[in-house]
Design an enzyme around this catalytic site. Structure first.
Site, mmCIF file in Angstrom:
data_model
loop_
_atom_site.group_PDB
_atom_site.id
_atom_site.type_symbol
_atom_site.label_atom_id
_atom_site.label_comp_id
_atom_site.label_asym_id
_atom_site.label_seq_id
_atom_site.Cartn_x
_atom_site.Cartn_y
_atom_site.Cartn_z
ATOM 1 N N SER A 257 0.861 -1.182 0.000
ATOM 2 C CA SER A 257 0.000 0.000 0.000
ATOM 3 C C SER A 257 0.896 1.229 0.000
ATOM 4 O O SER A 257 2.086 1.151 0.346
ATOM 5 C CB SER A 257 -0.880 0.001 1.256
ATOM 6 O OG SER A 257 -1.549 1.244 1.423
ATOM 7 N N TYR B 10 -2.227 -1.069 10.405
ATOM 8 C CA TYR B 10 -2.317 -1.337 8.970
ATOM 9 C C TYR B 10 -1.003 -0.984 8.283
ATOM 10 O O TYR B 10 -0.454 -1.778 7.507
ATOM 11 C CB TYR B 10 -3.467 -0.525 8.369
ATOM 12 C CG TYR B 10 -3.663 -0.714 6.883
ATOM 13 C CD1 TYR B 10 -4.312 -1.836 6.377
ATOM 14 C CD2 TYR B 10 -3.203 0.237 5.974
ATOM 15 C CE1 TYR B 10 -4.494 -2.010 5.011
ATOM 16 C CE2 TYR B 10 -3.380 0.076 4.609
ATOM 17 C CZ TYR B 10 -4.021 -1.050 4.134
ATOM 18 O OH TYR B 10 -4.186 -1.210 2.780
#
Length: 278
Positions: free
Chosen positions: A145, A158
């Site tokens: 990401s 995350y």
């Protein structure tokens, strides 16, 4: 790896029931690949498999929790009964968690690490050795990401998992180069996928209003998973080590290197725009 024509190749995609995983599986099928797909969402997975079959490609699908070592081992054994090795391994399964460190429970850590990081480890552990042994090369795509190189307070856990996936991918790339297996860490930015509706939220962000604002923000951005899939294939074709996807992902990628102070300002703005209380 040449992905312009994938007839005669087999690609495996985890997390293929929706979002980036589904879009990538279909993009591969359109280029002629046969597919192996898995997910915990049986209904969505069956729909993906049906769409692949409608494109005239073979597909093997099974409900698999990538966090489970036993399930991934059984899945790999079943896959390798049909093919000696996959040609393209795409570890796409992942989950979201919106929370500061103080609002993240130890149970949350167990959950997100088991899927976002260990799910990738399991995919590589069970499917890479046959790729190496076959000796025909191939490619691995691990979905990280933009949060894998830009950490923010409301995405603490995350970002931790996505940083780890990026690091794992870079180490694997060094190890697998001698086997003619490329490795790409894909780093999408703000992508309109179902993860905004299914992510766990903790602390001040854990309200229906905050989630609705976050979903609306991603919908307004409206960068679809299909564009991510096409960029993934382009990154594989070019054998990129790291592939930021979307203009903001590229922008943050360079800003981190050139101006960390500006990056902190941007992080705060993005958090406010997405409805994350501070």
């Amino acid at each position: 790896m040449d992905v312009r024509d994938l007839h005669g190749k087999t690609a495996l995609v985890t997390g293929a029931a929706s979002g980036i995983g589904k879009a990538t599986a279909l993009a591969l099928a359109k280029r002629g690949a046969d597919l192996v797909v898995c997910d915990v969402d049986e209904t969505g997975l069956a729909a993906t498999a049906a769409a692949i079959e409608a494109l005239g490609r073979n597909v093997f699908f099974r409900r698999v929790d990538v966090a489970s070592r036993a399930q991934m081992q059984e899945f790999a054994a079943a896959v390798h009964e049909g093919v000696p090795a996959v040609d393209l391994l795409i570890n796409s399964a992942g989950v979201g968690l919106g929370a500061s460190f103080r609002d993240t429970t130890l149970e949350d850590w167990d959950w997100i690490v088991s899927i976002n990081l260990m799910g990738v480890v399991h995919g590589c552990h069970f499917f890479l050795p046959p790729m190496i042994a076959r000796g025909h090369g191939g490619h691995v795509v691990n979905v990280s990401s933009a949060a894998g190189y830009v950490a923010t307070e409301p995405l603490c856990a995350y970002a931790t998992t996505k940083f780890a996936v990026l690091g794992l991918s870079e180490a694997l790339r060094e190890e697998l180069e001698r086997h003619r297996i490329g490795v790409t860490a894909v780093c999408p930015g703000i992508i309109n996928t179902p993860i905004t509706r299914t992510a766990r939220l903790r602390g001040p962000a854990a309200t229906p209003e905050a989630r609705a604002q976050m979903v609306a923000f991603y919908e307004r951005r409206n960068y679809p998973p299909e564009r991510v899939a096409e960029n993934i294939l382009m990154a594989v074709q070019r054998n990129r080590a790291v592939a930021p996807i979307s203009p903001e992902a590229w922008f943050l990628y360079y800003v981190k290197r050139l101006s960390p102070a500006l990056l902190r300002v941007l992080n705060r703005w993005l958090a406010r725009a997405a409805g994350v209380p501070r």
